[in-house]
Design a protein around this motif. Structure first.
Motif, PDB file in Angstrom:
ATOM      1  N   ASP A 168     -39.362  18.594  44.261  1.00  0.00           N
ATOM      2  CA  ASP A 168     -38.867  17.130  43.928  1.00  0.00           C
ATOM      3  C   ASP A 168     -37.444  17.391  43.535  1.00  0.00           C
ATOM      4  O   ASP A 168     -36.582  16.659  43.612  1.00  0.00           O
ATOM      5  N   ALA A 169     -37.142  18.481  42.489  1.00  0.00           N
ATOM      6  CA  ALA A 169     -35.970  18.949  42.177  1.00  0.00           C
ATOM      7  C   ALA A 169     -35.112  19.152  43.407  1.00  0.00           C
ATOM      8  O   ALA A 169     -33.811  18.631  43.346  1.00  0.00           O
ATOM      9  N   GLU A 170     -35.574  19.786  44.450  1.00  0.00           N
ATOM     10  CA  GLU A 170     -34.530  20.133  45.592  1.00  0.00           C
ATOM     11  C   GLU A 170     -34.422  18.738  46.314  1.00  0.00           C
ATOM     12  O   GLU A 170     -33.333  18.564  46.938  1.00  0.00           O
ATOM     13  N   ASP A 171     -35.223  17.918  46.422  1.00  0.00           N
ATOM     14  CA  ASP A 171     -35.216  16.731  47.201  1.00  0.00           C
ATOM     15  C   ASP A 171     -34.148  15.807  46.369  1.00  0.00           C
ATOM     16  O   ASP A 171     -33.479  15.151  47.327  1.00  0.00           O
ATOM     17  N   THR A 172     -34.399  15.735  45.308  1.00  0.00           N
ATOM     18  CA  THR A 172     -33.512  14.639  44.692  1.00  0.00           C
ATOM     19  C   THR A 172     -32.127  15.002  44.327  1.00  0.00           C
ATOM     20  O   THR A 172     -31.189  14.240  44.249  1.00  0.00           O
ATOM     21  N   GLN A 173     -31.813  16.387  44.315  1.00  0.00           N
ATOM     22  CA  GLN A 173     -30.663  16.848  43.950  1.00  0.00           C
ATOM     23  C   GLN A 173     -29.806  16.491  42.782  1.00  0.00           C
ATOM     24  O   GLN A 173     -28.553  16.468  42.569  1.00  0.00           O
TER      25      GLN A 173
ATOM     26  N   ILE B 236     -41.185   8.429  42.759  1.00  0.00           N
ATOM     27  CA  ILE B 236     -40.909   9.194  44.294  1.00  0.00           C
ATOM     28  C   ILE B 236     -39.397   9.029  44.207  1.00  0.00           C
ATOM     29  O   ILE B 236     -38.807   8.011  44.577  1.00  0.00           O
ATOM     30  N   GLY B 237     -38.692  10.209  44.173  1.00  0.00           N
ATOM     31  CA  GLY B 237     -37.128  10.372  44.460  1.00  0.00           C
ATOM     32  C   GLY B 237     -36.271   9.679  43.575  1.00  0.00           C
ATOM     33  O   GLY B 237     -35.147   9.580  43.840  1.00  0.00           O
ATOM     34  N   ILE B 238     -36.850   9.239  42.539  1.00  0.00           N
ATOM     35  CA  ILE B 238     -36.370   8.629  41.295  1.00  0.00           C
ATOM     36  C   ILE B 238     -36.525   9.382  40.116  1.00  0.00           C
ATOM     37  O   ILE B 238     -37.710   9.198  39.569  1.00  0.00           O
ATOM     38  N   VAL B 239     -35.760   9.594  39.070  1.00  0.00           N
ATOM     39  CA  VAL B 239     -35.843  10.005  37.903  1.00  0.00           C
ATOM     40  C   VAL B 239     -35.256   9.335  36.663  1.00  0.00           C
ATOM     41  O   VAL B 239     -33.925   9.119  36.756  1.00  0.00           O
TER      42      VAL B 239
ATOM     43  N   ASP C 140     -44.405   9.056  32.199  1.00  0.00           N
ATOM     44  CA  ASP C 140     -43.887  10.745  32.340  1.00  0.00           C
ATOM     45  C   ASP C 140     -42.471  11.032  33.144  1.00  0.00           C
ATOM     46  O   ASP C 140     -42.519  10.411  34.338  1.00  0.00           O
ATOM     47  N   ARG C 141     -41.474  10.844  32.357  1.00  0.00           N
ATOM     48  CA  ARG C 141     -40.150  10.826  33.313  1.00  0.00           C
ATOM     49  C   ARG C 141     -40.048  11.515  34.298  1.00  0.00           C
ATOM     50  O   ARG C 141     -39.555  10.996  35.390  1.00  0.00           O
ATOM     51  N   TRP C 142     -40.358  12.814  34.643  1.00  0.00           N
ATOM     52  CA  TRP C 142     -40.207  13.525  35.714  1.00  0.00           C
ATOM     53  C   TRP C 142     -41.316  13.464  36.674  1.00  0.00           C
ATOM     54  O   TRP C 142     -41.094  13.900  37.671  1.00  0.00           O
TER      55      TRP C 142
ATOM     56  N   ALA D  15     -38.108  24.821  34.893  1.00  0.00           N
ATOM     57  CA  ALA D  15     -38.570  26.078  34.358  1.00  0.00           C
ATOM     58  C   ALA D  15     -39.666  25.802  33.204  1.00  0.00           C
ATOM     59  O   ALA D  15     -40.416  26.683  33.018  1.00  0.00           O
ATOM     60  N   ASP D  16     -39.591  24.658  32.595  1.00  0.00           N
ATOM     61  CA  ASP D  16     -40.435  24.306  31.519  1.00  0.00           C
ATOM     62  C   ASP D  16     -41.771  23.800  32.336  1.00  0.00           C
ATOM     63  O   ASP D  16     -42.541  23.340  31.433  1.00  0.00           O
ATOM     64  N   GLY D  17     -41.739  23.620  33.685  1.00  0.00           N
ATOM     65  CA  GLY D  17     -43.001  23.028  34.346  1.00  0.00           C
ATOM     66  C   GLY D  17     -42.990  21.490  34.067  1.00  0.00           C
ATOM     67  O   GLY D  17     -44.135  21.033  34.335  1.00  0.00           O
ATOM     68  N   ARG D  18     -42.088  20.935  33.569  1.00  0.00           N
ATOM     69  CA  ARG D  18     -42.137  19.302  33.789  1.00  0.00           C
ATOM     70  C   ARG D  18     -41.720  18.769  34.897  1.00  0.00           C
ATOM     71  O   ARG D  18     -42.186  17.538  35.156  1.00  0.00           O
ATOM     72  N   PHE D  19     -41.183  19.285  35.950  1.00  0.00           N
ATOM     73  CA  PHE D  19     -40.585  18.655  36.957  1.00  0.00           C
ATOM     74  C   PHE D  19     -40.748  19.661  38.251  1.00  0.00           C
ATOM     75  O   PHE D  19     -40.629  20.830  38.098  1.00  0.00           O
ATOM     76  N   ASP D  20     -41.276  19.173  39.315  1.00  0.00           N
ATOM     77  CA  ASP D  20     -41.769  20.024  40.293  1.00  0.00           C
ATOM     78  C   ASP D  20     -40.557  20.673  41.148  1.00  0.00           C
ATOM     79  O   ASP D  20     -39.452  19.633  41.338  1.00  0.00           O
ATOM     80  N   ALA D  21     -40.413  21.943  41.460  1.00  0.00           N
ATOM     81  CA  ALA D  21     -39.158  22.351  42.340  1.00  0.00           C
ATOM     82  C   ALA D  21     -38.939  21.833  43.595  1.00  0.00           C
ATOM     83  O   ALA D  21     -37.818  21.477  43.870  1.00  0.00           O
TER      84      ALA D  21
END
Length: 354
Positions: A34-39, A156-159, A150-152, A26-32
């Protein structure tokens, strides 16, 4: 390596507050996508805490829980991935002074990427087996900060998540017995984290470290299937050695402590390689804290014990992997479920010791 009379006497974890992934999106820091892929569900983010301070908090708790005195610790190994707060400074010595006082011990850092705590565990096991020393202390601490990372969006696939962990290994007693350790390496894969990046006299802190670009550069020359084949071969070899030395089979393992990767990476590189079910792993907890640099495995075992997610007699396998590439596994048997007091929030900096 088959180990004799080696125990885990105490563990502890320091975790700062976690940010919900949905909030980062929501803050624009993490791609939606990527969020779905990493779960992932949430990721721990430190504020004022410095890595050495977090390590000290975890180490003090682990030492107290272990029942050992500072004088029992002959070896202190501090594993880390990221910047520890000060250049040209021995972080292990700071932890040594703060936790053990002026008692003399061999203290140094272990820099083996995400396999740090497992490499340190293997080194400590070999050292204790070869000497008359009683106990060793392994600590980890990592924190990522902009602009360097940049944490987020750095991988690739890891935060990466921030936090610290600690473990006391003992030849005297403990809540878990270490049955075996093993380490396997394959340096032909080292370029995955180097890509085409040149070696430079120093890092420019204004330029973010872009592991995504490095990996894409490598995968432009090497097929993902070939990398995955070699990765799985290294992991499987490491696991087979640990199982053989512990005289057990994979089906005898009740719980697997796995790296806190995103869901796709975990499935491709670990679960599919070993043919193990997700519910036998620490994924459900790891997805709430993020990848703790060098400390996922100690933190994961600590979580299982504190949450009573294991029973007396259960066999657990700790699985570590780090860029380079190295894999380290350890087989442990739970022989006691310790009654550790809940520690109040630590450091006075907004975080919490667990």
């Amino acid at each position: 390596m088959k180990t004799e009379a080696l125990f885990i006497a105490g563990t502890a974890t320091y975790l700062p507050p976690a940010t919900k992934v949905e909030q980062a999106v929501a803050d624009g820091r993490f791609d939606a996508q990527d969020a779905e892929d990493t779960q992932l569900e949430s990721v721990c983010e430190a504020t004022d805490e410095a890595p050495p301070e977090m390590a000290v908090a975890a180490a003090r708790d682990a030492l107290e829980r272990s029942g050992h005195r500072a004088e029992d610790i002959a070896l202190l190994l501090h594993a880390c991935v990221y910047f520890q707060g000060l250049e040209l400074y021995p972080t292990a010595s700071y932890i040594h002074r703060e936790v053990l006082g002026d008692h003399s011990a061999l203290a140094f850092e272990v820099k083996n990427a995400s396999n740090g705590c497992m490499t340190a565990l293997d080194i400590a096991a070999r050292s204790l087996s070869a000497t008359d020393d009683v106990a060793a202390l392994v600590t980890t601490a990592d924190k990522v900060s902009r602009p360097a990372i940049d944490r987020w969006n750095s991988d690739i696939g890891i935060v990466p998540g921030d936090g610290a962990s600690a473990m006391v290994l003992s030849k005297r007693s403990g809540f878990a017995q270490v049955l075996s350790t093993s380490t396997v390496s394959d340096p032909t894969l080292e370029r995955l984290h180097r890509g085409d990046a040149p070696f430079t006299p120093h890092h420019d802190p204004t330029l973010p470290i872009d592991l995504r670009l490095r990996k894409l550069q490598y995968l432009g020359d090497v097929e993902l299937d070939e990398f995955t084949r070699r990765f799985r071969a290294g992991l499987s070899d490491c696991v087979d050695r640990a199982l053989r030395d512990a005289d057990i089979g994979l089906g005898d393992v009740a719980r697997f402590v796995v790296p806190h990767f995103g869901r796709i990476v975990l499935q491709r590189e670990v679960l599919a390689a070993l043919d193990i079910d997700l519910d036998r792993t620490t994924w459900s907890w790891g997805r709430t804290v993020g990848h703790l640099g060098a400390g996922d495995q100690i933190a994961g075992l600590d979580h299982l014990v504190r949450e009573r997610a294991v029973d007396i007699g259960d066999l657990c396998m700790l699985l570590g992997v780090g860029a380079g590439f190295t894999w380290t596994c350890a087989v442990v048997r739970i022989i006691e479920l310790p009654q550790w007091p809940t520690t109040p929030a630590g450091l006075g900096l907004g975080g919490g010791r667990l």
